[in-house]
Scaffold this motif. Structure first.
Motif, PDB file in Angstrom:
ATOM      1  N   PRO A 133       3.539  -6.223   9.002  1.00  0.00           N
ATOM      2  CA  PRO A 133       4.109  -7.354   8.273  1.00  0.00           C
ATOM      3  C   PRO A 133       4.948  -6.951   7.069  1.00  0.00           C
ATOM      4  N   VAL A 134       4.616  -5.840   6.439  1.00  0.00           N
ATOM      5  CA  VAL A 134       5.381  -5.405   5.266  1.00  0.00           C
ATOM      6  C   VAL A 134       6.762  -4.907   5.674  1.00  0.00           C
ATOM      7  N   ILE A 135       6.819  -4.038   6.697  1.00  0.00           N
ATOM      8  CA  ILE A 135       8.126  -3.520   7.096  1.00  0.00           C
ATOM      9  C   ILE A 135       8.967  -4.615   7.766  1.00  0.00           C
ATOM     10  N   THR A 136       8.304  -5.589   8.377  1.00  0.00           N
ATOM     11  CA  THR A 136       9.046  -6.728   8.930  1.00  0.00           C
ATOM     12  C   THR A 136       9.674  -7.544   7.809  1.00  0.00           C
ATOM     13  N   ALA A 137       8.936  -7.718   6.708  1.00  0.00           N
ATOM     14  CA  ALA A 137       9.475  -8.442   5.555  1.00  0.00           C
ATOM     15  C   ALA A 137      10.683  -7.716   4.981  1.00  0.00           C
ATOM     16  N   LEU A 138      10.588  -6.405   4.861  1.00  0.00           N
ATOM     17  CA  LEU A 138      11.701  -5.624   4.315  1.00  0.00           C
ATOM     18  C   LEU A 138      12.902  -5.654   5.256  1.00  0.00           C
ATOM     19  N   THR A 139      12.652  -5.535   6.552  1.00  0.00           N
ATOM     20  CA  THR A 139      13.742  -5.616   7.519  1.00  0.00           C
ATOM     21  C   THR A 139      14.394  -6.991   7.477  1.00  0.00           C
ATOM     22  N   SER A 140      13.599  -8.018   7.246  1.00  0.00           N
ATOM     23  CA  SER A 140      14.131  -9.376   7.175  1.00  0.00           C
ATOM     24  C   SER A 140      15.058  -9.559   5.981  1.00  0.00           C
ATOM     25  N   CYS A 162      18.705   1.219  -1.073  1.00  0.00           N
ATOM     26  CA  CYS A 162      18.184   2.390  -1.790  1.00  0.00           C
ATOM     27  C   CYS A 162      17.222   1.961  -2.889  1.00  0.00           C
ATOM     28  N   SER A 163      17.557   0.889  -3.586  1.00  0.00           N
ATOM     29  CA  SER A 163      16.693   0.402  -4.659  1.00  0.00           C
ATOM     30  C   SER A 163      15.356  -0.092  -4.115  1.00  0.00           C
ATOM     31  N   VAL A 164      15.417  -0.859  -3.038  1.00  0.00           N
ATOM     32  CA  VAL A 164      14.194  -1.403  -2.447  1.00  0.00           C
ATOM     33  C   VAL A 164      13.326  -0.283  -1.875  1.00  0.00           C
ATOM     34  N   SER A 165      13.950   0.703  -1.227  1.00  0.00           N
ATOM     35  CA  SER A 165      13.197   1.823  -0.652  1.00  0.00           C
ATOM     36  C   SER A 165      12.399   2.559  -1.715  1.00  0.00           C
ATOM     37  N   LEU A 166      13.038   2.849  -2.834  1.00  0.00           N
ATOM     38  CA  LEU A 166      12.356   3.568  -3.909  1.00  0.00           C
ATOM     39  C   LEU A 166      11.198   2.747  -4.459  1.00  0.00           C
ATOM     40  N   LEU A 167      11.433   1.450  -4.638  1.00  0.00           N
ATOM     41  CA  LEU A 167      10.396   0.580  -5.181  1.00  0.00           C
ATOM     42  C   LEU A 167       9.181   0.505  -4.249  1.00  0.00           C
ATOM     43  N   ILE A 168       9.438   0.311  -2.959  1.00  0.00           N
ATOM     44  CA  ILE A 168       8.340   0.206  -1.995  1.00  0.00           C
ATOM     45  C   ILE A 168       7.575   1.520  -1.876  1.00  0.00           C
ATOM     46  N   GLY A 181       1.525   8.079   4.669  1.00  0.00           N
ATOM     47  CA  GLY A 181       2.306   9.110   5.346  1.00  0.00           C
ATOM     48  C   GLY A 181       3.449   8.520   6.146  1.00  0.00           C
ATOM     49  N   TYR A 182       3.176   7.437   6.848  1.00  0.00           N
ATOM     50  CA  TYR A 182       4.208   6.765   7.642  1.00  0.00           C
ATOM     51  C   TYR A 182       5.313   6.200   6.748  1.00  0.00           C
ATOM     52  N   MET A 183       4.924   5.580   5.626  1.00  0.00           N
ATOM     53  CA  MET A 183       5.895   4.901   4.769  1.00  0.00           C
ATOM     54  C   MET A 183       6.863   5.866   4.089  1.00  0.00           C
ATOM     55  N   ARG A 184       6.481   7.124   3.902  1.00  0.00           N
ATOM     56  CA  ARG A 184       7.416   8.098   3.325  1.00  0.00           C
ATOM     57  C   ARG A 184       8.690   8.172   4.150  1.00  0.00           C
ATOM     58  N   PHE A 185       8.518   8.324   5.442  1.00  0.00           N
ATOM     59  CA  PHE A 185       9.673   8.466   6.331  1.00  0.00           C
ATOM     60  C   PHE A 185      10.368   7.128   6.558  1.00  0.00           C
ATOM     61  N   TRP A 186       9.583   6.062   6.620  1.00  0.00           N
ATOM     62  CA  TRP A 186      10.192   4.753   6.850  1.00  0.00           C
ATOM     63  C   TRP A 186      11.108   4.378   5.685  1.00  0.00           C
ATOM     64  N   LEU A 217      12.747   6.399   3.716  1.00  0.00           N
ATOM     65  CA  LEU A 217      13.964   7.204   3.811  1.00  0.00           C
ATOM     66  C   LEU A 217      14.941   6.630   4.838  1.00  0.00           C
ATOM     67  N   SER A 218      14.419   6.002   5.889  1.00  0.00           N
ATOM     68  CA  SER A 218      15.283   5.478   6.953  1.00  0.00           C
ATOM     69  C   SER A 218      15.859   4.105   6.626  1.00  0.00           C
ATOM     70  N   PHE A 219      15.279   3.415   5.654  1.00  0.00           N
ATOM     71  CA  PHE A 219      15.643   2.015   5.391  1.00  0.00           C
ATOM     72  C   PHE A 219      17.118   1.837   5.012  1.00  0.00           C
ATOM     73  N   PRO A 220      17.711   2.673   4.131  1.00  0.00           N
ATOM     74  CA  PRO A 220      19.133   2.480   3.811  1.00  0.00           C
ATOM     75  C   PRO A 220      20.050   2.567   5.025  1.00  0.00           C
ATOM     76  N   PHE A 221      19.737   3.454   5.975  1.00  0.00           N
ATOM     77  CA  PHE A 221      20.559   3.559   7.183  1.00  0.00           C
ATOM     78  C   PHE A 221      20.447   2.283   8.026  1.00  0.00           C
TER      79      PHE A 221
END
Length: 470
Positions: free
Chosen positions: A57-64, A106-112, A135-140, A142-146
């Protein structure tokens, strides 16, 4: 823009189909990544399955949030096409939209990344489950800006009626992600097993590769250019995008935010319930792909029609969308009533979470039609430049209906009560959406249960029951 398509010629149903059909494949590919992750991680252990249940639900919210920003881009570009604005100006708008998307992502990724331990801890994750999540969220992250910047560029292709480009990009990214998932999760040959970290790595590699390919194609197609005074009119473009994109982003993020809150309610039952609920919501995400495709398709259709002043065409397109939502919703609910058990067994690898997954799918699916009406109405209102209306509608659904009803359901009847609360909230929300679209001039006319409250709502907000056009 080369090979640009107008959506204002021919039957509106054909225009809607030409945009929505390819997006069905693209969205199915993207959502299949979450389904595949749940499938593989269920075989990595119940701890990993529970962890992804918290993450989803968290990554879905961010993707949304990124989907909302792309809605702003879609609205600006599609209305510009409908008005016949210069192609060079639209290319500049594209660059401005991508730059805005990159900065915000980039701003949201750093905050999360910094808040993840506290966020997931507040949701009820602890011990080994929390460690796997981090561990999963570290890589996720990094991928969010792309992901976000690529979505902004995809929105430009959709606005021009070229949804096939966006769909192919999404599908290829998903296929690469799914192919890399089991390799990095379980290991193969010299590649070690990274467990849940491997799922995050797969997303990072797939998103980087997809973004690079999309940018190269956009430059070749003449959609994206970095010369010819690229920053001319940047402030005006950003303002136009943000005017729709900011409330649309909030509108899109509100729904998964509600799911995150409800995941917290489910956590009071236990980690097994969270795992079952998470697996069920992944199946749900794939099942409602045609509804999501309709919401992607109606935006360009309404945006180009409204930009050209053809309000009747915009209303007809949305009417067809809502009819399709009703037919599809009933059909898929009947299908899931019969197949929920085997699907649950597949997604949970026969674990104790299976019963929770099956129960959710059998009951909650009867509310999918209401959810479809809501999201297509929101997309149409965004394209009609009424993003505040869609944000208000989504906020009301979550905070006045979904969260209170699911909380009450958990207190009164446990897990089944939560599902019934979600079902009722979705059905009421669908009716509210019909009221709202009529109030902004996009809905059906003459039906009393919709007409009376929509006229009251428009009057309260200072508008008219059936406004013609700005």
């Amino acid at each position: 823009m080369s090979a640009e398509k107008t959506l204002n010629d021919g039957p509106v149903g054909r225009a809607l189909w030409s945009v929505s059909a390819p997006m069905t494949i693209g969205i199915l590919g993207v959502l299949s990544v979450g389904l595949a992750d749940a499938f593989f991680l269920a075989r990595d252990g119940e701890t990993s399955l529970a962890a992804i249940g918290y993450v989803f639900p968290v990554i879905t919210a961010l993707t949304s949030l990124s989907i909302g920003l792309s809605a702003g881009t879609n609205t600006v570009i599609s209305q510009a096409i409908g008005r016949g604005e210069d192609a060079e100006d639209r290319r500049r708008m594209t660059l401005h939209a991508m730059s805005l998307a990159l900065a915000l992502a980039c701003s949201v990724s750093l905050l999360i990344y910094l808040l993840s331990p506290y966020l997931y801890g507040a949701m009820g994750a602890e011990g080994e489950v929390l460690n796997k999540i981090l561990g999963y969220m570290r890589f996720w992250c990094l991928s969010f800006p792309f992901l976000v910047t690529g979505m902004a560029l995809n929105a430009v292709f959709r606005a021009a009626g070229r949804s096939g480009v966006a769909a192919v990009t999404m599908l290829l990214q998903a296929l690469l992600n799914i192919a890399l998932g089991p390799v990095l999760i379980f290991g193969i040959g010299p590649i070690p097993a990274f467990s849940m970290d491997g799922a995050g790595m797969a997303s990072l590699i797939a998103r980087m590769t997809s973004f690079a390919g999309l940018v190269l194609f956009a430059r070749h197609a003449g959609v994206l250019r970095f010369d010819a005074a690229p920053w001319q009119g940047a402030i005006a473009s950003v303002r136009r995008i943000v005017r729709v994109g900011a409330p649309a982003a909030m509108s899109n993020a509100i729904n998964p935010l509600g799911m995150a809150i409800v995941t917290g309610f489910v956590a009071t039952i236990g980690d097994t319930a969270v795992a079952g609920f998470g697996a069920a919501t992944r199946v749900q995400g794939v099942v409602v792909v045609p509804l999501l495709a309709l919401s992607s398709g109606i935006g360009p259709v309404v945006g180009q029609a409204w930009g050209a002043g053809d309000t009747a065409r915009a209303r007809e397109g949305l009417r067809l969308c809502h009819l399709a939502c009703g037919v599809f919703g009933i059909a898929v609910a009947a299908l899931l009533l019969m197949t929920a058990g085997p699907l649950a067994a597949l997604m949970t690898s026969g674990s104790e979470a299976q019963a929770y997954t099956a129960t959710y799918l059998r009951i909650a699916s009867w509310g999918f039609m209401g959810y479809g009406v809501l999201i297509t109405a929101n997309a149409a209102m965004n394209a009609r430049d009424r993003a505040l209306w869609s944000m208000s509608l989504s906020g009301t659904r979550i905070f006045a209906l979904y969260v209170p009803m699911t909380w009450a359901g958990v207190q009164l009847a446990g897990y089944p009560g939560m599902i019934i609360g979600a079902l009722v909230a979705n059905l009421i929300s669908g009716w509210m959406a019909l009221v709202a679209v009529r109030a902004v001039g996009l809905g059906v006319t003459g039906w009393a249960p919709v007409r009376v409250p929509s006229e009251w709502l428009a009057a309260r907000l200072g508008g008219q029951g059936t406004p013609a056009r700005d």
